[in-house]
Design a protein around this motif. Sequence first.
Motif, PDB file in Angstrom:
ATOM      1  N   GLY A  70       0.814  -1.203   0.000  1.00 57.84           N
ATOM      2  CA  GLY A  70       0.000   0.000   0.000  1.00 57.84           C
ATOM      3  C   GLY A  70       0.850   1.256   0.000  1.00 57.84           C
ATOM      4  N   ALA A  71       0.276   2.345  -0.478  1.00 53.42           N
ATOM      5  CA  ALA A  71       0.948   3.641  -0.493  1.00 53.42           C
ATOM      6  C   ALA A  71      -0.048   4.707  -0.058  1.00 53.42           C
ATOM      7  CB  ALA A  71       1.492   3.951  -1.885  1.00 53.42           C
ATOM      8  N   VAL A  72       0.468   5.769   0.579  1.00 48.66           N
ATOM      9  CA  VAL A  72      -0.425   6.820   1.072  1.00 48.66           C
ATOM     10  C   VAL A  72       0.354   8.111   1.295  1.00 48.66           C
ATOM     11  CG1 VAL A  72      -0.097   6.228   3.508  1.00 48.66           C
ATOM     12  CG2 VAL A  72      -2.230   7.319   2.805  1.00 48.66           C
ATOM     13  N   TYR A  73      -0.339   9.225   1.148  1.00 47.99           N
ATOM     14  CA  TYR A  73       0.196  10.542   1.513  1.00 47.99           C
ATOM     15  C   TYR A  73      -0.372  10.890   2.877  1.00 47.99           C
ATOM     16  CZ  TYR A  73       1.107  15.575   1.367  1.00 47.99           C
ATOM     17  OH  TYR A  73       1.535  16.843   1.656  1.00 47.99           O
ATOM     18  N   TYR A  74       0.501  11.195   3.843  1.00 46.12           N
ATOM     19  CA  TYR A  74       0.034  11.447   5.212  1.00 46.12           C
ATOM     20  C   TYR A  74       0.970  12.436   5.897  1.00 46.12           C
ATOM     21  CZ  TYR A  74      -1.444  10.457  10.035  1.00 46.12           C
ATOM     22  OH  TYR A  74      -1.899  10.565  11.330  1.00 46.12           O
ATOM     23  N   LYS A  75       0.412  13.548   6.358  1.00 42.93           N
ATOM     24  CA  LYS A  75       1.152  14.574   7.106  1.00 42.93           C
ATOM     25  C   LYS A  75       2.418  15.038   6.383  1.00 42.93           C
ATOM     26  CE  LYS A  75      -0.536  13.556  11.769  1.00 42.93           C
ATOM     27  NZ  LYS A  75      -0.148  13.283  13.186  1.00 42.93           N
ATOM     28  N   GLY A  76       2.283  15.281   5.090  1.00 41.59           N
ATOM     29  CA  GLY A  76       3.384  15.870   4.333  1.00 41.59           C
ATOM     30  C   GLY A  76       4.415  14.889   3.817  1.00 41.59           C
ATOM     31  N   SER A  77       4.259  13.612   4.124  1.00 40.38           N
ATOM     32  CA  SER A  77       5.193  12.593   3.641  1.00 40.38           C
ATOM     33  C   SER A  77       4.416  11.451   2.998  1.00 40.38           C
ATOM     34  CB  SER A  77       6.057  12.046   4.790  1.00 40.38           C
ATOM     35  OG  SER A  77       6.884  13.047   5.340  1.00 40.38           O
ATOM     36  N   TYR A  78       5.139  10.635   2.256  1.00 40.55           N
ATOM     37  CA  TYR A  78       4.535   9.460   1.650  1.00 40.55           C
ATOM     38  C   TYR A  78       5.037   8.211   2.360  1.00 40.55           C
ATOM     39  CZ  TYR A  78       2.849  12.340  -2.217  1.00 40.55           C
ATOM     40  OH  TYR A  78       2.199  13.281  -2.973  1.00 40.55           O
ATOM     41  N   TYR A  79       4.163   7.217   2.409  1.00 37.39           N
ATOM     42  CA  TYR A  79       4.487   5.960   3.081  1.00 37.39           C
ATOM     43  C   TYR A  79       4.150   4.799   2.161  1.00 37.39           C
ATOM     44  CZ  TYR A  79       4.808   8.777   7.305  1.00 37.39           C
ATOM     45  OH  TYR A  79       5.172   9.726   8.233  1.00 37.39           O
ATOM     46  N   ILE A  80       5.050   3.820   2.117  1.00 41.56           N
ATOM     47  CA  ILE A  80       4.811   2.582   1.382  1.00 41.56           C
ATOM     48  C   ILE A  80       4.941   1.419   2.355  1.00 41.56           C
ATOM     49  CG2 ILE A  80       5.682   0.984  -0.379  1.00 41.56           C
ATOM     50  CD1 ILE A  80       6.562   3.365  -2.009  1.00 41.56           C
ATOM     51  N   GLY A  81       3.910   0.594   2.402  1.00 49.02           N
ATOM     52  CA  GLY A  81       3.936  -0.593   3.251  1.00 49.02           C
ATOM     53  C   GLY A  81       3.969  -1.851   2.405  1.00 49.02           C
ATOM     54  N   LEU A  82       5.009  -2.644   2.567  1.00 46.61           N
ATOM     55  CA  LEU A  82       5.089  -3.950   1.909  1.00 46.61           C
ATOM     56  C   LEU A  82       4.651  -4.997   2.917  1.00 46.61           C
ATOM     57  CD1 LEU A  82       5.964  -5.629  -0.585  1.00 46.61           C
ATOM     58  CD2 LEU A  82       8.211  -5.833   0.491  1.00 46.61           C
ATOM     59  N   TYR A  83       3.571  -5.687   2.633  1.00 50.18           N
ATOM     60  CA  TYR A  83       3.076  -6.682   3.569  1.00 50.18           C
ATOM     61  C   TYR A  83       4.074  -7.833   3.670  1.00 50.18           C
ATOM     62  CZ  TYR A  83      -1.571  -4.481   3.653  1.00 50.18           C
ATOM     63  OH  TYR A  83      -2.609  -3.610   3.817  1.00 50.18           O
ATOM     64  N   LEU A  84       4.265  -8.325   4.883  1.00 47.47           N
ATOM     65  CA  LEU A  84       5.200  -9.424   5.096  1.00 47.47           C
ATOM     66  C   LEU A  84       4.820 -10.629   4.231  1.00 47.47           C
ATOM     67  CD1 LEU A  84       7.690  -9.975   6.860  1.00 47.47           C
ATOM     68  CD2 LEU A  84       6.180 -11.046   8.531  1.00 47.47           C
ATOM     69  N   GLY A  85       3.510 -10.832   4.046  1.00 47.96           N
ATOM     70  CA  GLY A  85       3.051 -11.937   3.221  1.00 47.96           C
ATOM     71  C   GLY A  85       3.539 -11.840   1.783  1.00 47.96           C
ATOM     72  N   ALA A  86       3.639 -10.618   1.257  1.00 49.73           N
ATOM     73  CA  ALA A  86       4.132 -10.449  -0.117  1.00 49.73           C
ATOM     74  C   ALA A  86       5.567 -10.921  -0.223  1.00 49.73           C
ATOM     75  CB  ALA A  86       4.013  -8.986  -0.543  1.00 49.73           C
ATOM     76  N   LYS A  87       6.385 -10.535   0.738  1.00 48.97           N
ATOM     77  CA  LYS A  87       7.790 -10.961   0.737  1.00 48.97           C
ATOM     78  C   LYS A  87       7.896 -12.479   0.827  1.00 48.97           C
ATOM     79  CE  LYS A  87      12.343 -10.183   1.379  1.00 48.97           C
ATOM     80  NZ  LYS A  87      12.844 -11.544   1.212  1.00 48.97           N
ATOM     81  N   ILE A  88       7.093 -13.086   1.713  1.00 48.00           N
ATOM     82  CA  ILE A  88       7.181 -14.532   1.934  1.00 48.00           C
ATOM     83  C   ILE A  88       6.617 -15.303   0.743  1.00 48.00           C
ATOM     84  CG2 ILE A  88       6.384 -16.455   3.363  1.00 48.00           C
ATOM     85  CD1 ILE A  88       6.364 -14.513   5.743  1.00 48.00           C
ATOM     86  N   ILE A  89       5.417 -14.926   0.286  1.00 45.82           N
ATOM     87  CA  ILE A  89       4.750 -15.676  -0.779  1.00 45.82           C
ATOM     88  C   ILE A  89       5.562 -15.632  -2.069  1.00 45.82           C
ATOM     89  CG2 ILE A  89       2.721 -15.717  -2.295  1.00 45.82           C
ATOM     90  CD1 ILE A  89       1.069 -14.769   0.141  1.00 45.82           C
ATOM     91  N   ILE A  90       6.030 -14.442  -2.440  1.00 51.26           N
ATOM     92  CA  ILE A  90       6.817 -14.317  -3.668  1.00 51.26           C
ATOM     93  C   ILE A  90       8.114 -15.109  -3.548  1.00 51.26           C
ATOM     94  CG2 ILE A  90       8.136 -12.688  -5.088  1.00 51.26           C
ATOM     95  CD1 ILE A  90       5.867 -10.637  -4.467  1.00 51.26           C
ATOM     96  N   GLY A  91       8.770 -15.012  -2.397  1.00 47.01           N
ATOM     97  CA  GLY A  91      10.004 -15.761  -2.183  1.00 47.01           C
ATOM     98  C   GLY A  91       9.787 -17.257  -2.233  1.00 47.01           C
ATOM     99  N   GLU A  92       8.715 -17.722  -1.591  1.00 47.46           N
ATOM    100  CA  GLU A  92       8.436 -19.154  -1.567  1.00 47.46           C
ATOM    101  C   GLU A  92       8.053 -19.685  -2.940  1.00 47.46           C
ATOM    102  OE1 GLU A  92       8.751 -21.515   1.004  1.00 47.46           O
ATOM    103  OE2 GLU A  92       9.966 -19.805   1.606  1.00 47.46           O
ATOM    104  N   LEU A  93       7.364 -18.875  -3.726  1.00 44.36           N
ATOM    105  CA  LEU A  93       7.001 -19.297  -5.080  1.00 44.36           C
ATOM    106  C   LEU A  93       8.252 -19.643  -5.884  1.00 44.36           C
ATOM    107  CD1 LEU A  93       5.028 -19.645  -7.474  1.00 44.36           C
ATOM    108  CD2 LEU A  93       5.317 -17.193  -7.917  1.00 44.36           C
ATOM    109  N   PHE A  94       9.216 -18.733  -5.890  1.00 45.48           N
ATOM    110  CA  PHE A  94      10.411 -18.968  -6.707  1.00 45.48           C
ATOM    111  C   PHE A  94      11.349 -19.987  -6.064  1.00 45.48           C
ATOM    112  CE2 PHE A  94       9.192 -14.619  -8.214  1.00 45.48           C
ATOM    113  CZ  PHE A  94       8.794 -15.025  -9.478  1.00 45.48           C
ATOM    114  N   ASN A  95      11.382 -20.080  -4.729  1.00 48.80           N
ATOM    115  CA  ASN A  95      12.163 -21.142  -4.087  1.00 48.80           C
ATOM    116  C   ASN A  95      11.658 -22.509  -4.532  1.00 48.80           C
ATOM    117  OD1 ASN A  95      13.891 -19.489  -2.663  1.00 48.80           O
ATOM    118  ND2 ASN A  95      12.783 -19.641  -0.736  1.00 48.80           N
ATOM    119  N   ALA A  96      10.334 -22.661  -4.512  1.00 51.68           N
ATOM    120  CA  ALA A  96       9.750 -23.946  -4.888  1.00 51.68           C
ATOM    121  C   ALA A  96       9.986 -24.240  -6.373  1.00 51.68           C
ATOM    122  CB  ALA A  96       8.262 -23.947  -4.564  1.00 51.68           C
TER     123      ALA A  96
END
Length: 372
Positions: A70-96
Amino acid sequence: MQNQKVHKENFNFIFKDRGGAFEGNDPQVLNILDSFKTHIESIVSYVRKHYPALPEVYVDFVNNLTLNAGAVYYKGSYYIGLYLGAKIIIGELFNAELSSTNILPEKGNPSLDFGDKKIGLINNGGILSIDLSGLPNQKSNDPLRAFYSDFFSQKTIEFLILHELGHIIRGHCGYKSSLTNNALWVEFNGDSNAFYTPLISQTLEMDADSFAVNHSIILAYHSISEYMSLSDDLKKLYENIETFLENWIFCIYSFFKLSDTASPSLADFENKSHPHPAIRTWLILNNIYAILESRNMPSEQLTTLSFKLSKIMEHADFAFSEVTFKKFDYQNMVDIFFQTRLYTDKLTKNWNNVLPLIKSYAIDPSKLPHPV
Protein backbone atom coordinates in the motif's frame (compact mmCIF):
# COMPACT_ATOMS: atom_id res chain seq x y z
CA MET A 1 13.18 15.78 7.71
CA GLN A 2 11.09 13.88 10.23
CA ASN A 3 12.92 11.41 12.44
CA GLN A 4 12.43 7.68 12.10
CA LYS A 5 10.47 7.42 15.36
CA VAL A 6 7.79 9.80 14.07
CA HIS A 7 7.65 7.99 10.73
CA LYS A 8 7.29 4.65 12.52
CA GLU A 9 4.42 6.02 14.62
CA ASN A 10 2.70 7.38 11.53
CA PHE A 11 3.24 4.08 9.71
CA ASN A 12 1.70 2.16 12.61
CA PHE A 13 -1.30 4.47 12.60
CA ILE A 14 -1.80 4.18 8.84
CA PHE A 15 -1.62 0.38 8.85
CA LYS A 16 -2.99 -0.25 12.36
CA ASP A 17 -6.09 -2.08 11.08
CA ARG A 18 -3.91 -4.27 8.86
CA GLY A 19 -1.33 -5.35 11.44
CA GLY A 20 0.85 -2.28 11.89
CA ALA A 21 4.62 -2.29 11.41
CA PHE A 22 6.31 -5.67 11.76
CA GLU A 23 8.08 -5.94 15.11
CA GLY A 24 9.89 -9.27 15.19
CA ASN A 25 12.39 -10.55 17.72
CA ASP A 26 14.34 -13.05 15.63
CA PRO A 27 17.70 -11.41 14.83
CA GLN A 28 18.14 -13.43 11.64
CA VAL A 29 14.70 -12.46 10.31
CA LEU A 30 15.20 -8.81 11.25
CA ASN A 31 18.58 -8.77 9.54
CA ILE A 32 17.08 -10.17 6.31
CA LEU A 33 14.22 -7.66 6.37
CA ASP A 34 16.51 -4.72 7.21
CA SER A 35 18.77 -5.67 4.32
CA PHE A 36 15.84 -5.87 1.94
CA LYS A 37 14.42 -2.60 3.26
CA THR A 38 17.77 -0.96 2.49
CA HIS A 39 17.50 -2.28 -1.07
CA ILE A 40 13.97 -0.87 -1.41
CA GLU A 41 15.19 2.49 -0.11
CA SER A 42 17.89 2.43 -2.81
CA ILE A 43 15.11 2.06 -5.40
CA VAL A 44 13.38 5.11 -3.91
CA SER A 45 16.68 7.03 -4.06
CA TYR A 46 17.10 6.05 -7.70
CA VAL A 47 13.60 7.31 -8.53
CA ARG A 48 14.30 10.56 -6.68
CA LYS A 49 17.11 11.29 -9.15
CA HIS A 50 14.43 11.44 -11.84
CA TYR A 51 11.99 13.32 -9.60
CA PRO A 52 14.01 15.63 -7.29
CA ALA A 53 10.83 17.20 -5.90
CA LEU A 54 9.69 13.87 -4.44
CA PRO A 55 9.02 14.37 -0.69
CA GLU A 56 10.11 11.85 1.92
CA VAL A 57 9.02 8.27 1.32
CA TYR A 58 9.10 6.02 4.37
CA VAL A 59 9.10 2.28 3.60
CA ASP A 60 8.45 -0.50 6.10
CA PHE A 61 6.98 -3.99 6.43
CA VAL A 62 3.36 -4.53 7.50
CA ASN A 63 2.76 -7.35 9.97
CA ASN A 64 0.28 -9.14 7.75
CA LEU A 65 0.69 -12.46 5.93
CA THR A 66 -1.40 -11.53 2.89
CA LEU A 67 -0.13 -10.69 -0.60
CA ASN A 68 -0.44 -6.91 -0.58
CA ALA A 69 1.24 -3.53 -0.53
CA GLY A 70 0.00 0.00 0.00
CA ALA A 71 0.95 3.64 -0.49
CA VAL A 72 -0.42 6.82 1.07
CA TYR A 73 0.20 10.54 1.51
CA TYR A 74 0.03 11.45 5.21
CA LYS A 75 1.15 14.57 7.11
CA GLY A 76 3.38 15.87 4.33
CA SER A 77 5.19 12.59 3.64
CA TYR A 78 4.54 9.46 1.65
CA TYR A 79 4.49 5.96 3.08
CA ILE A 80 4.81 2.58 1.38
CA GLY A 81 3.94 -0.59 3.25
CA LEU A 82 5.09 -3.95 1.91
CA TYR A 83 3.08 -6.68 3.57
CA LEU A 84 5.20 -9.42 5.10
CA GLY A 85 3.05 -11.94 3.22
CA ALA A 86 4.13 -10.45 -0.12
CA LYS A 87 7.79 -10.96 0.74
CA ILE A 88 7.18 -14.53 1.93
CA ILE A 89 4.75 -15.68 -0.78
CA ILE A 90 6.82 -14.32 -3.67
CA GLY A 91 10.00 -15.76 -2.18
CA GLU A 92 8.44 -19.15 -1.57
CA LEU A 93 7.00 -19.30 -5.08
CA PHE A 94 10.41 -18.97 -6.71
CA ASN A 95 12.16 -21.14 -4.09
CA ALA A 96 9.75 -23.95 -4.89
CA GLU A 97 9.96 -23.46 -8.65
CA LEU A 98 13.76 -23.39 -8.83
CA SER A 99 13.90 -26.47 -6.59
CA SER A 100 11.82 -28.47 -9.06
CA THR A 101 13.77 -30.50 -11.58
CA ASN A 102 11.43 -29.88 -14.54
CA ILE A 103 11.16 -26.08 -14.21
CA LEU A 104 13.72 -23.98 -16.10
CA PRO A 105 15.95 -27.07 -16.52
CA GLU A 106 18.39 -25.08 -18.67
CA LYS A 107 19.45 -23.03 -15.65
CA GLY A 108 22.14 -24.53 -13.44
CA ASN A 109 22.00 -28.18 -12.42
CA PRO A 110 18.43 -29.17 -11.44
CA SER A 111 19.51 -32.77 -10.84
CA LEU A 112 20.89 -31.65 -7.46
CA ASP A 113 17.29 -31.36 -6.26
CA PHE A 114 14.65 -34.05 -5.96
CA GLY A 115 10.92 -34.35 -5.41
CA ASP A 116 8.08 -31.91 -6.09
CA LYS A 117 7.46 -28.95 -3.82
CA LYS A 118 4.17 -27.18 -3.25
CA ILE A 119 3.41 -23.88 -1.57
CA GLY A 120 0.27 -23.60 0.51
CA LEU A 121 -1.80 -20.61 -0.62
CA ILE A 122 -4.99 -19.63 1.21
CA ASN A 123 -7.66 -17.68 -0.66
CA ASN A 124 -9.95 -15.97 1.83
CA GLY A 125 -12.51 -13.87 -0.03
CA GLY A 126 -10.02 -12.73 -2.65
CA ILE A 127 -7.25 -12.09 -0.12
CA LEU A 128 -4.29 -14.39 -0.73
CA SER A 129 -2.19 -15.49 2.23
CA ILE A 130 0.21 -18.33 2.93
CA ASP A 131 -0.01 -21.43 5.10
CA LEU A 132 3.04 -21.11 7.35
CA SER A 133 2.73 -24.70 8.58
CA GLY A 134 4.42 -25.92 5.40
CA LEU A 135 7.39 -23.57 5.63
CA PRO A 136 10.18 -23.22 5.05
CA ASN A 137 10.72 -24.39 1.53
CA GLN A 138 14.46 -24.72 1.14
CA LYS A 139 16.19 -23.10 -1.79
CA SER A 140 17.64 -25.22 -4.56
CA ASN A 141 20.75 -27.21 -3.72
CA ASP A 142 22.30 -25.82 -6.88
CA PRO A 143 23.90 -22.42 -6.12
CA LEU A 144 23.02 -20.96 -9.51
CA ARG A 145 19.37 -21.98 -9.28
CA ALA A 146 19.22 -20.59 -5.73
CA PHE A 147 20.68 -17.35 -7.13
CA TYR A 148 17.96 -17.24 -9.80
CA SER A 149 15.32 -17.76 -7.12
CA ASP A 150 16.59 -14.75 -5.17
CA PHE A 151 16.89 -12.66 -8.33
CA PHE A 152 13.33 -13.45 -9.46
CA SER A 153 11.96 -12.62 -6.02
CA GLN A 154 13.90 -9.36 -5.86
CA LYS A 155 12.83 -8.21 -9.34
CA THR A 156 9.19 -9.04 -8.62
CA ILE A 157 9.15 -7.03 -5.41
CA GLU A 158 11.06 -4.22 -7.13
CA PHE A 159 8.21 -4.09 -9.67
CA LEU A 160 5.67 -3.96 -6.83
CA ILE A 161 7.56 -1.13 -5.09
CA LEU A 162 7.96 0.80 -8.36
CA HIS A 163 4.22 0.33 -8.92
CA GLU A 164 3.56 1.89 -5.49
CA LEU A 165 5.96 4.73 -6.31
CA GLY A 166 4.00 5.20 -9.52
CA HIS A 167 0.87 5.80 -7.45
CA ILE A 168 2.80 8.46 -5.53
CA ILE A 169 4.69 10.18 -8.34
CA ARG A 170 1.90 10.18 -10.90
CA GLY A 171 -0.43 11.90 -8.41
CA HIS A 172 -2.79 9.01 -7.69
CA CYS A 173 -2.25 9.15 -3.92
CA GLY A 174 -2.60 12.92 -3.87
CA TYR A 175 -5.80 12.70 -5.88
CA LYS A 176 -7.27 10.09 -3.56
CA SER A 177 -6.30 12.12 -0.47
CA SER A 178 -8.30 15.01 -1.93
CA LEU A 179 -11.39 12.78 -1.94
CA THR A 180 -11.15 11.06 1.43
CA ASN A 181 -9.28 11.05 4.73
CA ASN A 182 -8.89 7.28 4.33
CA ALA A 183 -6.40 7.71 1.51
CA LEU A 184 -4.47 4.43 1.80
CA TRP A 185 -4.01 2.86 -1.62
CA VAL A 186 -3.79 -0.94 -1.37
CA GLU A 187 -3.23 -3.35 -4.23
CA PHE A 188 -5.67 -6.11 -3.39
CA ASN A 189 -9.22 -5.85 -2.09
CA GLY A 190 -8.99 -2.08 -1.95
CA ASP A 191 -11.84 0.37 -1.48
CA SER A 192 -11.04 2.59 -4.46
CA ASN A 193 -14.47 2.10 -5.99
CA ALA A 194 -16.03 3.91 -3.04
CA PHE A 195 -14.41 7.15 -4.21
CA TYR A 196 -14.30 6.94 -8.01
CA THR A 197 -15.49 4.68 -10.78
CA PRO A 198 -13.92 1.28 -11.47
CA LEU A 199 -12.80 2.54 -14.87
CA ILE A 200 -10.87 5.42 -13.25
CA SER A 201 -9.35 3.05 -10.68
CA GLN A 202 -8.26 0.58 -13.35
CA THR A 203 -6.81 3.38 -15.48
CA LEU A 204 -4.70 4.56 -12.54
CA GLU A 205 -3.52 1.01 -11.93
CA MET A 206 -2.59 0.75 -15.60
CA ASP A 207 -0.61 3.99 -15.23
CA ALA A 208 1.21 2.67 -12.15
CA ASP A 209 2.10 -0.50 -14.07
CA SER A 210 3.43 1.65 -16.91
CA PHE A 211 5.61 3.61 -14.48
CA ALA A 212 6.97 0.37 -13.00
CA VAL A 213 7.75 -1.11 -16.43
CA ASN A 214 9.49 2.06 -17.63
CA HIS A 215 11.78 2.25 -14.62
CA SER A 216 12.42 -1.50 -14.49
CA ILE A 217 13.77 -1.24 -18.04
CA ILE A 218 15.76 1.92 -17.30
CA LEU A 219 17.39 0.12 -14.35
CA ALA A 220 18.08 -2.88 -16.61
CA TYR A 221 19.81 -0.74 -19.23
CA HIS A 222 21.93 0.78 -16.45
CA SER A 223 23.02 -2.69 -15.29
CA ILE A 224 23.76 -3.69 -18.89
CA SER A 225 25.98 -0.62 -19.24
CA GLU A 226 27.88 -1.81 -16.14
CA TYR A 227 28.18 -5.33 -17.55
CA MET A 228 31.94 -5.76 -17.07
CA SER A 229 31.71 -4.93 -13.37
CA LEU A 230 28.93 -7.43 -12.67
CA SER A 231 29.41 -10.82 -11.05
CA ASP A 232 29.51 -13.85 -13.34
CA ASP A 233 26.00 -14.85 -12.25
CA LEU A 234 24.56 -11.40 -12.96
CA LYS A 235 26.25 -11.34 -16.36
CA LYS A 236 24.00 -14.26 -17.29
CA LEU A 237 21.01 -11.98 -16.68
CA TYR A 238 22.25 -8.68 -18.10
CA GLU A 239 24.04 -9.75 -21.28
CA ASN A 240 21.57 -7.61 -23.25
CA ILE A 241 18.06 -6.22 -22.87
CA GLU A 242 16.47 -9.29 -24.48
CA THR A 243 18.12 -11.60 -21.94
CA PHE A 244 16.97 -9.41 -19.08
CA LEU A 245 13.39 -9.21 -20.36
CA GLU A 246 13.17 -12.97 -20.89
CA ASN A 247 13.90 -13.46 -17.19
CA TRP A 248 11.95 -10.42 -16.04
CA ILE A 249 8.72 -11.36 -17.81
CA PHE A 250 8.91 -14.78 -16.12
CA CYS A 251 8.87 -12.92 -12.79
CA ILE A 252 6.08 -10.48 -13.61
CA TYR A 253 3.85 -13.06 -15.25
CA SER A 254 4.32 -15.28 -12.17
CA PHE A 255 3.30 -12.35 -9.96
CA PHE A 256 0.14 -11.86 -11.99
CA LYS A 257 -0.56 -15.59 -11.66
CA LEU A 258 -0.58 -14.98 -7.90
CA SER A 259 -3.00 -12.10 -8.50
CA ASP A 260 -5.09 -14.39 -10.68
CA THR A 261 -5.15 -16.97 -7.90
CA ALA A 262 -6.53 -14.35 -5.53
CA SER A 263 -9.19 -13.16 -7.99
CA PRO A 264 -9.44 -15.62 -10.89
CA SER A 265 -12.86 -14.85 -12.36
CA LEU A 266 -13.41 -12.80 -15.48
CA ALA A 267 -16.99 -12.24 -14.36
CA ASP A 268 -17.74 -8.63 -13.43
CA PHE A 269 -14.14 -7.64 -14.21
CA GLU A 270 -15.26 -4.20 -15.39
CA ASN A 271 -16.35 -3.37 -11.84
CA LYS A 272 -13.11 -4.34 -10.08
CA SER A 273 -10.55 -1.84 -8.77
CA HIS A 274 -7.75 -3.44 -10.84
CA PRO A 275 -7.73 -4.62 -14.46
CA HIS A 276 -7.87 -8.40 -14.86
CA PRO A 277 -4.32 -9.89 -14.72
CA ALA A 278 -4.63 -10.89 -18.38
CA ILE A 279 -5.32 -7.27 -19.33
CA ARG A 280 -2.45 -6.02 -17.18
CA THR A 281 -0.09 -8.50 -18.85
CA TRP A 282 -1.21 -7.43 -22.34
CA LEU A 283 -0.75 -3.74 -21.51
CA ILE A 284 2.70 -4.35 -19.99
CA LEU A 285 3.85 -6.23 -23.09
CA ASN A 286 2.67 -3.39 -25.30
CA ASN A 287 4.50 -0.92 -23.07
CA ILE A 288 7.71 -2.96 -23.37
CA TYR A 289 7.49 -3.08 -27.16
CA ALA A 290 6.83 0.68 -27.33
CA ILE A 291 9.91 1.37 -25.18
CA LEU A 292 12.10 -0.89 -27.29
CA GLU A 293 10.81 0.68 -30.51
CA SER A 294 11.64 4.13 -29.10
CA ARG A 295 15.18 2.82 -28.50
CA ASN A 296 15.37 1.79 -32.16
CA MET A 297 15.21 -1.98 -31.77
CA PRO A 298 14.81 -3.42 -35.30
CA SER A 299 11.34 -4.78 -36.08
CA GLU A 300 12.68 -8.30 -36.83
CA GLN A 301 14.42 -8.38 -33.45
CA LEU A 302 11.25 -7.16 -31.75
CA THR A 303 9.18 -9.86 -33.46
CA THR A 304 11.62 -12.55 -32.34
CA LEU A 305 11.53 -11.23 -28.77
CA SER A 306 7.73 -11.14 -28.82
CA PHE A 307 7.64 -14.83 -29.73
CA LYS A 308 10.17 -15.69 -27.01
CA LEU A 309 8.23 -13.78 -24.33
CA SER A 310 5.00 -15.56 -25.23
CA LYS A 311 6.75 -18.94 -24.82
CA ILE A 312 8.27 -17.82 -21.52
CA MET A 313 4.85 -16.83 -20.19
CA GLU A 314 3.57 -20.24 -21.20
CA HIS A 315 6.41 -21.88 -19.29
CA ALA A 316 5.81 -19.58 -16.29
CA ASP A 317 2.19 -20.70 -16.28
CA PHE A 318 3.32 -24.33 -16.30
CA ALA A 319 5.85 -23.63 -13.52
CA PHE A 320 3.18 -22.00 -11.38
CA SER A 321 0.88 -24.99 -11.77
CA GLU A 322 3.70 -27.35 -10.77
CA VAL A 323 4.22 -25.76 -7.32
CA THR A 324 0.62 -24.81 -6.53
CA PHE A 325 -2.64 -26.65 -6.87
CA LYS A 326 -3.66 -24.66 -9.95
CA LYS A 327 -3.93 -26.46 -13.26
CA PHE A 328 -1.91 -25.35 -16.27
CA ASP A 329 -4.17 -22.92 -18.17
CA TYR A 330 -2.04 -20.51 -20.23
CA GLN A 331 -4.53 -20.75 -23.09
CA ASN A 332 -7.16 -19.23 -20.81
CA MET A 333 -5.01 -16.14 -20.39
CA VAL A 334 -4.62 -15.89 -24.17
CA ASP A 335 -8.38 -16.27 -24.63
CA ILE A 336 -9.02 -13.45 -22.15
CA PHE A 337 -6.71 -11.18 -24.17
CA PHE A 338 -9.11 -11.51 -27.09
CA GLN A 339 -12.31 -11.46 -25.04
CA THR A 340 -11.39 -8.12 -23.48
CA ARG A 341 -9.87 -6.30 -26.46
CA LEU A 342 -12.69 -3.77 -26.74
CA TYR A 343 -12.63 -3.09 -23.02
CA THR A 344 -8.83 -2.81 -23.02
CA ASP A 345 -9.06 -0.17 -25.74
CA LYS A 346 -11.66 1.69 -23.68
CA LEU A 347 -9.39 1.47 -20.63
CA THR A 348 -6.43 2.86 -22.57
CA LYS A 349 -8.42 5.77 -24.01
CA ASN A 350 -9.80 6.64 -20.57
CA TRP A 351 -6.35 8.05 -19.76
CA ASN A 352 -7.52 11.25 -21.49
CA ASN A 353 -10.30 11.58 -18.87
CA VAL A 354 -8.07 10.73 -15.92
CA LEU A 355 -5.12 12.97 -16.79
CA PRO A 356 -6.83 16.24 -15.73
CA LEU A 357 -7.86 14.68 -12.39
CA ILE A 358 -4.34 13.79 -11.26
CA LYS A 359 -2.21 16.40 -13.00
CA SER A 360 -2.12 18.92 -10.14
CA TYR A 361 -1.12 16.18 -7.66
CA ALA A 362 1.73 14.68 -9.72
CA ILE A 363 5.28 15.21 -8.44
CA ASP A 364 6.31 16.46 -11.88
CA PRO A 365 3.27 17.04 -14.13
CA SER A 366 5.53 17.65 -17.14
CA LYS A 367 6.56 13.96 -17.05
CA LEU A 368 3.04 12.54 -17.12
CA PRO A 369 2.24 10.50 -20.24
CA HIS A 370 0.64 12.50 -23.03
CA PRO A 371 -3.02 12.03 -23.99
CA VAL A 372 -3.63 9.08 -26.28
